[in-house]
Design a protein around this motif. Structure first.
Motif, PDB file in Angstrom:
ATOM      1  N   TYR A  20      27.689  39.144  42.785  1.00  0.00           N
ATOM      2  CA  TYR A  20      28.938  39.830  42.465  1.00  0.00           C
ATOM      3  C   TYR A  20      29.708  40.068  43.744  1.00  0.00           C
ATOM      4  O   TYR A  20      29.166  40.555  44.743  1.00  0.00           O
ATOM      5  CB  TYR A  20      28.671  41.166  41.768  1.00  0.00           C
ATOM      6  N   LEU A  21      31.001  39.697  43.723  1.00  0.00           N
ATOM      7  CA  LEU A  21      31.899  39.939  44.848  1.00  0.00           C
ATOM      8  C   LEU A  21      33.047  40.801  44.350  1.00  0.00           C
ATOM      9  O   LEU A  21      33.751  40.412  43.420  1.00  0.00           O
ATOM     10  CB  LEU A  21      32.432  38.620  45.405  1.00  0.00           C
ATOM     11  N   GLN A  22      33.229  41.955  44.951  1.00  0.00           N
ATOM     12  CA  GLN A  22      34.276  42.879  44.524  1.00  0.00           C
ATOM     13  C   GLN A  22      35.649  42.276  44.816  1.00  0.00           C
ATOM     14  O   GLN A  22      36.029  42.101  45.969  1.00  0.00           O
ATOM     15  CB  GLN A  22      34.120  44.205  45.260  1.00  0.00           C
ATOM     16  N   PRO A  23      36.431  41.932  43.773  1.00  0.00           N
ATOM     17  CA  PRO A  23      37.708  41.251  44.009  1.00  0.00           C
ATOM     18  C   PRO A  23      38.797  42.142  44.593  1.00  0.00           C
ATOM     19  O   PRO A  23      39.625  41.684  45.376  1.00  0.00           O
ATOM     20  CB  PRO A  23      38.105  40.734  42.623  1.00  0.00           C
ATOM     21  N   THR A  24      38.839  43.424  44.201  1.00  0.00           N
ATOM     22  CA  THR A  24      39.832  44.349  44.738  1.00  0.00           C
ATOM     23  C   THR A  24      39.192  45.727  44.889  1.00  0.00           C
ATOM     24  O   THR A  24      38.095  45.987  44.374  1.00  0.00           O
ATOM     25  CB  THR A  24      41.058  44.489  43.804  1.00  0.00           C
ATOM     26  N   ALA A  25      39.896  46.624  45.549  1.00  0.00           N
ATOM     27  CA  ALA A  25      39.385  47.982  45.750  1.00  0.00           C
ATOM     28  C   ALA A  25      39.251  48.738  44.434  1.00  0.00           C
ATOM     29  O   ALA A  25      38.515  49.728  44.353  1.00  0.00           O
ATOM     30  CB  ALA A  25      40.307  48.744  46.700  1.00  0.00           C
ATOM     31  N   LYS A  26      39.939  48.287  43.393  1.00  0.00           N
ATOM     32  CA  LYS A  26      39.892  48.959  42.098  1.00  0.00           C
ATOM     33  C   LYS A  26      38.644  48.606  41.295  1.00  0.00           C
ATOM     34  O   LYS A  26      38.311  49.296  40.337  1.00  0.00           O
ATOM     35  CB  LYS A  26      41.135  48.602  41.276  1.00  0.00           C
ATOM     36  N   ASN A  27      37.981  47.523  41.675  1.00  0.00           N
ATOM     37  CA  ASN A  27      36.812  47.086  40.927  1.00  0.00           C
ATOM     38  C   ASN A  27      35.547  47.792  41.387  1.00  0.00           C
ATOM     39  O   ASN A  27      35.519  48.414  42.451  1.00  0.00           O
ATOM     40  CB  ASN A  27      36.640  45.574  41.057  1.00  0.00           C
ATOM     41  N   ILE A  28      34.507  47.692  40.587  1.00  0.00           N
ATOM     42  CA  ILE A  28      33.234  48.326  40.892  1.00  0.00           C
ATOM     43  C   ILE A  28      32.690  47.805  42.227  1.00  0.00           C
ATOM     44  O   ILE A  28      32.860  46.633  42.559  1.00  0.00           O
ATOM     45  CB  ILE A  28      32.224  48.092  39.740  1.00  0.00           C
ATOM     46  N   GLU A  29      32.069  48.672  42.996  1.00  0.00           N
ATOM     47  CA  GLU A  29      31.599  48.307  44.325  1.00  0.00           C
ATOM     48  C   GLU A  29      30.332  47.466  44.280  1.00  0.00           C
ATOM     49  O   GLU A  29      29.525  47.566  43.361  1.00  0.00           O
ATOM     50  CB  GLU A  29      31.320  49.572  45.157  1.00  0.00           C
ATOM     51  N   LYS A  70      34.968  46.229  34.642  1.00  0.00           N
ATOM     52  CA  LYS A  70      35.098  46.770  35.991  1.00  0.00           C
ATOM     53  C   LYS A  70      34.820  45.751  37.091  1.00  0.00           C
ATOM     54  O   LYS A  70      35.083  46.011  38.264  1.00  0.00           O
ATOM     55  CB  LYS A  70      34.192  47.987  36.145  1.00  0.00           C
ATOM     56  N   PHE A  71      34.275  44.585  36.729  1.00  0.00           N
ATOM     57  CA  PHE A  71      33.986  43.569  37.728  1.00  0.00           C
ATOM     58  C   PHE A  71      35.098  42.530  37.826  1.00  0.00           C
ATOM     59  O   PHE A  71      35.120  41.723  38.752  1.00  0.00           O
ATOM     60  CB  PHE A  71      32.681  42.831  37.383  1.00  0.00           C
ATOM     61  N   CYS A  72      36.027  42.529  36.888  1.00  0.00           N
ATOM     62  CA  CYS A  72      36.948  41.415  36.697  1.00  0.00           C
ATOM     63  C   CYS A  72      38.313  41.675  37.324  1.00  0.00           C
ATOM     64  O   CYS A  72      38.842  42.787  37.266  1.00  0.00           O
ATOM     65  CB  CYS A  72      37.104  41.128  35.208  1.00  0.00           C
ATOM     66  N   ASN A  73      38.914  40.610  37.869  1.00  0.00           N
ATOM     67  CA  ASN A  73      40.208  40.717  38.523  1.00  0.00           C
ATOM     68  C   ASN A  73      41.384  40.360  37.607  1.00  0.00           C
ATOM     69  O   ASN A  73      42.536  40.494  37.994  1.00  0.00           O
ATOM     70  CB  ASN A  73      40.244  39.796  39.755  1.00  0.00           C
ATOM     71  N   VAL A  74      41.094  39.891  36.384  1.00  0.00           N
ATOM     72  CA  VAL A  74      42.164  39.517  35.463  1.00  0.00           C
ATOM     73  C   VAL A  74      42.920  40.780  35.027  1.00  0.00           C
ATOM     74  O   VAL A  74      42.322  41.816  34.743  1.00  0.00           O
ATOM     75  CB  VAL A  74      41.603  38.780  34.234  1.00  0.00           C
ATOM     76  N   THR A  75      44.238  40.681  34.959  1.00  0.00           N
ATOM     77  CA  THR A  75      45.083  41.818  34.608  1.00  0.00           C
ATOM     78  C   THR A  75      44.782  42.332  33.196  1.00  0.00           C
ATOM     79  O   THR A  75      44.604  41.544  32.264  1.00  0.00           O
ATOM     80  CB  THR A  75      46.570  41.417  34.687  1.00  0.00           C
ATOM     81  N   THR A  76      44.739  43.655  33.051  1.00  0.00           N
ATOM     82  CA  THR A  76      44.537  44.278  31.746  1.00  0.00           C
ATOM     83  C   THR A  76      45.868  44.825  31.231  1.00  0.00           C
ATOM     84  O   THR A  76      46.653  45.373  32.006  1.00  0.00           O
ATOM     85  CB  THR A  76      43.528  45.436  31.846  1.00  0.00           C
ATOM     86  N   GLY A  77      46.107  44.671  29.934  1.00  0.00           N
ATOM     87  CA  GLY A  77      47.338  45.208  29.374  1.00  0.00           C
ATOM     88  C   GLY A  77      47.616  44.633  27.996  1.00  0.00           C
ATOM     89  O   GLY A  77      46.699  44.179  27.307  1.00  0.00           O
ATOM     90  N   LYS A  78      48.873  44.649  27.602  1.00  0.00           N
ATOM     91  CA  LYS A  78      49.284  44.091  26.322  1.00  0.00           C
ATOM     92  C   LYS A  78      49.712  42.644  26.538  1.00  0.00           C
ATOM     93  O   LYS A  78      50.725  42.374  27.185  1.00  0.00           O
ATOM     94  CB  LYS A  78      50.447  44.900  25.728  1.00  0.00           C
ATOM     95  N   PRO A  79      48.969  41.686  25.990  1.00  0.00           N
ATOM     96  CA  PRO A  79      49.282  40.272  26.231  1.00  0.00           C
ATOM     97  C   PRO A  79      50.543  39.830  25.502  1.00  0.00           C
ATOM     98  O   PRO A  79      50.977  40.447  24.531  1.00  0.00           O
ATOM     99  CB  PRO A  79      48.056  39.539  25.670  1.00  0.00           C
ATOM    100  N   PHE A  80      51.109  38.728  25.979  1.00  0.00           N
ATOM    101  CA  PHE A  80      52.206  38.088  25.277  1.00  0.00           C
ATOM    102  C   PHE A  80      51.643  37.344  24.064  1.00  0.00           C
ATOM    103  O   PHE A  80      50.436  37.092  23.983  1.00  0.00           O
ATOM    104  CB  PHE A  80      52.921  37.104  26.213  1.00  0.00           C
TER     105      PHE A  80
END
Length: 284
Positions: A231-240, A68-78
């Motif tokens: 901790y710096l919140q990278p986007t609005a989707k991350n933990i405050e 929840k703190f990370c800005n790296v994209t989550t999903g199915k990797p190549f």
């Protein structure tokens, strides 16, 4: 401590600039590589790139976990890129780095969780850059000791694995990784004789007592180097962010950590895992 959610003056970030910064960017892009500097929105990107250094992120730019703190994209990797080890090694050579830091996304999708790929990258960098030292910031490999051992046997000078936060907040902040498994990984690294390093973020709602307890847990595991940053919140989707910690409090934690027996403590609002990493090589 600063209780306001508004970002204080001491957290202003320098943007990348200058010829060396451009050279780093061009080299990374030319070899189709990723850096945690950009993927993680690191606040020290300007300072580090301006000095001609970067932290390489291997295994692609899509992570199988969703911390929840990370800005790296989550999903199915190549699929893992078989050319990546050589590309990283050549980039280190072109940039004339004396010390290189490498991290990765989590690759829970592959059988060995990416450990074999890690080994290939480390060996390639060492082969092409015999005078350079190396720090690797590894995932937990789901606590599988045989996979951690593969990285150990590749013999980077420093192996880092972050706890990220205190025990009480770990399940809330991280994805899949656990506090206890991370401590076991750190202990295995320390037993090998390689410099063991870890880091935590502040401002997530932890208490002073919990921070000091985390220091004690790391020292008991044999950790020699610790980083402590805001901790710096990278986007609005991350933990405050719960609070911004003043610089003098970070300095206090640095002194406490040194008194507890850490050989090196990097502690400050803009400190990240790889910040001034070259200092930590000789910290045994």
């Amino acid at each position: 401590m600063e209780n306001s959610r508004r970002k204080p003056e001491w957290l202003k970030i320098k943007l990348p600039m200058g010829q060396l910064s451009a050279e780093v960017l061009n080299t990374v892009r030319g070899h189709h590589l990723n850096t945690i500097c950009t993927s993680g929105k690191c606040p020290n990107q300007g300072e580090c790139w301006g000095c001609g250094t970067a932290t390489f992120m291997i295994g692609g730019n899509i992570c199988t976990r969703a911390c929840k703190f990370c800005n790296v994209t989550t999903g199915k990797p190549f699929p893992l890129d078989p050319h990546e080890p050589e590309h990283v090694a050549q980039s280190v050579k072109l940039l004339k780095l004396r010390h290189v830091v490498i991290t990765s996304v989590d690759r829970d999708d592959v059988e060995d969780l990416g450990a074999g790929h890690w080994v290939k990258v480390i060996r390639a960098v060492k082969r092409e850059n015999p005078g350079a030292t190396m720090e690797v910031l590894i995932p937990d490999f789901q606590g599988r000791e045989e996979l951690v051992q593969q990285v150990i046997e590749a013999r980077p000078e420093v192996i880092s694995h972050n706890l990220e936060t205190v025990r009480r907040l770990s399940d809330r902040v991280r994805s899949r990784a656990t506090y206890e498994v991370s401590l076991k990984v750190i202990a295995q690294i320390a037993r090998s004789g390689i410099v063991a390093k870890s880091g935590i973020m502040l401002g997530l709602g932890e208490t002073r007592e919990e921070i000091l307890g985390t220091m004690d847990d790391l020292r008991a595991a044999g950790c020699q180097v610790m980083t402590i940053g805001q901790y710096l919140q990278p986007t609005a989707k991350n933990i405050e962010v719960k609070e911004y910690i003043r610089p003098e409090v970070f300095e206090e934690y640095k002194n406490i950590g040194l008194a507890k027996g850490f050989r090196f403590v990097e502690s400050g609002p803009l400190v990240r895992s790889s910040y001034h990493a070259e200092r930590h090589v000789g910290s045994k």
